[in-house]
Design a protein around this motif. Structure first.
Motif, PDB file in Angstrom:
ATOM      1  N   MET A   1     -35.858  20.236  43.688  1.00  0.00           N
ATOM      2  CA  MET A   1     -36.230  21.643  43.867  1.00  0.00           C
ATOM      3  C   MET A   1     -35.064  22.534  43.435  1.00  0.00           C
ATOM      4  N   ILE A   2     -35.404  23.622  42.784  1.00  0.00           N
ATOM      5  CA  ILE A   2     -34.406  24.623  42.411  1.00  0.00           C
ATOM      6  C   ILE A   2     -34.774  25.926  43.116  1.00  0.00           C
ATOM      7  N   GLU A   3     -33.826  26.459  43.855  1.00  0.00           N
ATOM      8  CA  GLU A   3     -34.046  27.711  44.571  1.00  0.00           C
ATOM      9  C   GLU A   3     -33.133  28.796  43.997  1.00  0.00           C
ATOM     10  N   VAL A   4     -33.729  29.914  43.646  1.00  0.00           N
ATOM     11  CA  VAL A   4     -32.988  31.062  43.118  1.00  0.00           C
ATOM     12  C   VAL A   4     -32.980  32.150  44.181  1.00  0.00           C
ATOM     13  N   LYS A   5     -31.776  32.653  44.485  1.00  0.00           N
ATOM     14  CA  LYS A   5     -31.639  33.650  45.536  1.00  0.00           C
ATOM     15  C   LYS A   5     -30.973  34.919  45.004  1.00  0.00           C
ATOM     16  N   ASP A   6     -31.738  35.999  44.981  1.00  0.00           N
ATOM     17  CA  ASP A   6     -31.240  37.346  44.654  1.00  0.00           C
ATOM     18  C   ASP A   6     -30.390  37.333  43.381  1.00  0.00           C
ATOM     19  N   LEU A   7     -30.966  36.795  42.311  1.00  0.00           N
ATOM     20  CA  LEU A   7     -30.226  36.615  41.061  1.00  0.00           C
ATOM     21  C   LEU A   7     -30.217  37.902  40.236  1.00  0.00           C
ATOM     22  N   HIS A   8     -29.004  38.306  39.851  1.00  0.00           N
ATOM     23  CA  HIS A   8     -28.822  39.475  38.993  1.00  0.00           C
ATOM     24  C   HIS A   8     -28.048  39.051  37.752  1.00  0.00           C
ATOM     25  N   LYS A   9     -28.392  39.672  36.610  1.00  0.00           N
ATOM     26  CA  LYS A   9     -27.629  39.461  35.391  1.00  0.00           C
ATOM     27  C   LYS A   9     -27.615  40.747  34.584  1.00  0.00           C
ATOM     28  N   SER A  10     -26.390  41.194  34.250  1.00  0.00           N
ATOM     29  CA  SER A  10     -26.225  42.415  33.458  1.00  0.00           C
ATOM     30  C   SER A  10     -25.441  42.111  32.189  1.00  0.00           C
ATOM     31  N   PHE A  11     -25.740  42.870  31.146  1.00  0.00           N
ATOM     32  CA  PHE A  11     -25.005  42.800  29.888  1.00  0.00           C
ATOM     33  C   PHE A  11     -24.518  44.201  29.554  1.00  0.00           C
ATOM     34  N   GLU A  12     -23.185  44.384  29.554  1.00  0.00           N
ATOM     35  CA  GLU A  12     -22.574  45.671  29.213  1.00  0.00           C
ATOM     36  C   GLU A  12     -23.206  46.812  30.002  1.00  0.00           C
ATOM     37  N   GLY A  13     -23.377  46.563  31.298  1.00  0.00           N
ATOM     38  CA  GLY A  13     -23.904  47.592  32.181  1.00  0.00           C
ATOM     39  C   GLY A  13     -25.413  47.686  32.233  1.00  0.00           C
ATOM     40  N   ARG A  14     -26.106  46.942  31.385  1.00  0.00           N
ATOM     41  CA  ARG A  14     -27.583  46.968  31.399  1.00  0.00           C
ATOM     42  C   ARG A  14     -28.095  45.786  32.213  1.00  0.00           C
ATOM     43  N   GLU A  15     -28.809  46.072  33.298  1.00  0.00           N
ATOM     44  CA  GLU A  15     -29.303  45.029  34.187  1.00  0.00           C
ATOM     45  C   GLU A  15     -30.585  44.414  33.622  1.00  0.00           C
ATOM     46  N   VAL A  16     -30.542  43.112  33.371  1.00  0.00           N
ATOM     47  CA  VAL A  16     -31.685  42.403  32.799  1.00  0.00           C
ATOM     48  C   VAL A  16     -32.456  41.645  33.873  1.00  0.00           C
ATOM     49  N   LEU A  17     -31.748  40.979  34.770  1.00  0.00           N
ATOM     50  CA  LEU A  17     -32.375  40.329  35.928  1.00  0.00           C
ATOM     51  C   LEU A  17     -32.035  41.142  37.164  1.00  0.00           C
ATOM     52  N   VAL A  48     -29.646  26.995  33.447  1.00  0.00           N
ATOM     53  CA  VAL A  48     -28.995  25.833  32.833  1.00  0.00           C
ATOM     54  C   VAL A  48     -27.507  26.053  32.571  1.00  0.00           C
ATOM     55  N   GLY A  49     -27.007  27.240  32.909  1.00  0.00           N
ATOM     56  CA  GLY A  49     -25.578  27.493  32.782  1.00  0.00           C
ATOM     57  C   GLY A  49     -25.123  28.052  31.456  1.00  0.00           C
ATOM     58  N   LEU A  50     -26.048  28.469  30.602  1.00  0.00           N
ATOM     59  CA  LEU A  50     -25.655  29.092  29.339  1.00  0.00           C
ATOM     60  C   LEU A  50     -25.174  30.528  29.569  1.00  0.00           C
ATOM     61  N   PHE A  51     -25.679  31.163  30.620  1.00  0.00           N
ATOM     62  CA  PHE A  51     -25.189  32.460  31.065  1.00  0.00           C
ATOM     63  C   PHE A  51     -24.667  32.327  32.494  1.00  0.00           C
ATOM     64  N   GLU A  52     -23.698  33.142  32.825  1.00  0.00           N
ATOM     65  CA  GLU A  52     -23.163  33.207  34.188  1.00  0.00           C
ATOM     66  C   GLU A  52     -23.792  34.401  34.890  1.00  0.00           C
ATOM     67  N   PRO A  53     -24.461  34.201  36.030  1.00  0.00           N
ATOM     68  CA  PRO A  53     -25.078  35.330  36.729  1.00  0.00           C
ATOM     69  C   PRO A  53     -24.049  36.368  37.147  1.00  0.00           C
ATOM     70  N   THR A  54     -24.459  37.615  37.180  1.00  0.00           N
ATOM     71  CA  THR A  54     -23.604  38.671  37.709  1.00  0.00           C
ATOM     72  C   THR A  54     -23.430  38.499  39.212  1.00  0.00           C
ATOM     73  N   SER A  55     -24.509  38.110  39.876  1.00  0.00           N
ATOM     74  CA  SER A  55     -24.461  37.786  41.303  1.00  0.00           C
ATOM     75  C   SER A  55     -25.698  36.965  41.658  1.00  0.00           C
ATOM     76  N   GLY A  56     -25.654  36.350  42.833  1.00  0.00           N
ATOM     77  CA  GLY A  56     -26.781  35.538  43.291  1.00  0.00           C
ATOM     78  C   GLY A  56     -26.462  34.058  43.284  1.00  0.00           C
ATOM     79  N   GLN A  57     -27.416  33.257  43.719  1.00  0.00           N
ATOM     80  CA  GLN A  57     -27.247  31.820  43.833  1.00  0.00           C
ATOM     81  C   GLN A  57     -28.343  31.068  43.085  1.00  0.00           C
ATOM     82  N   ILE A  58     -27.983  29.897  42.557  1.00  0.00           N
ATOM     83  CA  ILE A  58     -28.940  28.954  41.979  1.00  0.00           C
ATOM     84  C   ILE A  58     -28.664  27.614  42.646  1.00  0.00           C
ATOM     85  N   LEU A  59     -29.574  27.156  43.473  1.00  0.00           N
ATOM     86  CA  LEU A  59     -29.366  25.957  44.277  1.00  0.00           C
ATOM     87  C   LEU A  59     -30.196  24.797  43.738  1.00  0.00           C
ATOM     88  N   TYR A  60     -29.526  23.752  43.298  1.00  0.00           N
ATOM     89  CA  TYR A  60     -30.177  22.525  42.863  1.00  0.00           C
ATOM     90  C   TYR A  60     -30.190  21.560  44.040  1.00  0.00           C
TER      91      TYR A  60
END
Length: 256
Positions: A1-17, A48-60
């Protein structure tokens, strides 16, 4: 199981996740759907680790992938299989050599053991007899099956598929869907599939996550889509009048 918790990702100030929280279940085909630019590809690349989240957790299975060291992430990736949109086979290697590649790189097996494991994987995807051919000598559907065989060679616990039906005809797409579904159930893998293919959504959507403008808009199973009242989801799924008519026929609704 993979659990994603409050995952955020931004690029140059633009929030994508934007604070995605969800669970991808073992032994099920977990589908990520959404419009182009919605963030679904960015989500998978974070998983898969190709990007580093801005914040949040990915639990394997409870292990925090984001907090792992570089070496720990390398070890973690050995539990992952990847199927790329283009199949990404090595043109200069035979089908058998392509499937053996991850075994050559990451296993301690003898050559005989690696070859036998690769042949077993080819048998699982119904490609016995094609092992001596090169990618350019086989069809697109066969290339995708080679990619699946390669992805499962190391017995992964987690399988990631980026548009696995891209460029395939409808009949071949159904074969790939059935194969991914059966392998997922057989090996109790956590399979995550990015897709635009509505046949996949309705056929093997055991757990569907709909991403809209960077957040999780809806989550459910394929049977719930027909009766969903989420307008953004229905506008995405039933974009054409033909699909709307099909939904109305199933639900008994009438369009005025």
């Amino acid at each position: 199981m993979i659990e994603v918790k409050d995952l955020h990702k931004s690029f140059e100030g633009r929030e994508v996740l934007k604070g995605i929280s969800t669970v991808f279940e073992d032994g099920k085909t977990n589908l990520i759907i959404g419009q182009s630019g919605s963030g679904k590809t960015v989500l998978m690349k974070n998983l898969v680790g190709l990007f580093e989240p801005t914040s949040g957790q990915i639990l394997y299975d409870g292990r925090d992938f984001v907090a792992m060291s570089k070496d720990e992430k390398v070890m973690m990736r050995r539990e992952m299989g990847m199927i790329f949109q283009s199949a990404a086979l090595f043109d200069s290697l035979t089908v058998l050599e392509n499937v053996m590649f991850p075994l050559d790189m990451f296993s301690n097996m003898t050559y005989r053991e690696r070859k036998q494991r690769a042949m077993d994987c080819l048998a699982r995807v119904n490609l016995v007899g094609a092992e001596k051919k090169y990618p350019g000598e086989i069809s697109g559907g066969m290339q995708k099956r080679v990619a699946i065989a390669r992805a499962i060679a190391l017995n992964p616990k987690y399988l990631f598929c980026d548009e696995p039906n891209s460029g395939l005809d409808p009949k071949t797409s159904l074969i790939i869907d059935d194969l991914l579904h059966s392998i997922t159930n057989e090996f109790n893998m956590t399979t995550i599939i990015n897709t635009h293919d509505m046949n996949s959504v309705m056929g093997i959507g055991e757990n569907i996550i709909f991403i809209y403008e960077g957040h999780k808009e809806w989550q459910g199973v394929s049977s719930e889509i027909m009766t969903s009242t989420n307008k953004r989801l229905t506008d995405f799924i039933f974009a054409s009048d033909l699909l709307k008519d099909m939904r109305d026929a199933v639900t008994g609704a009438k369009r005025g």
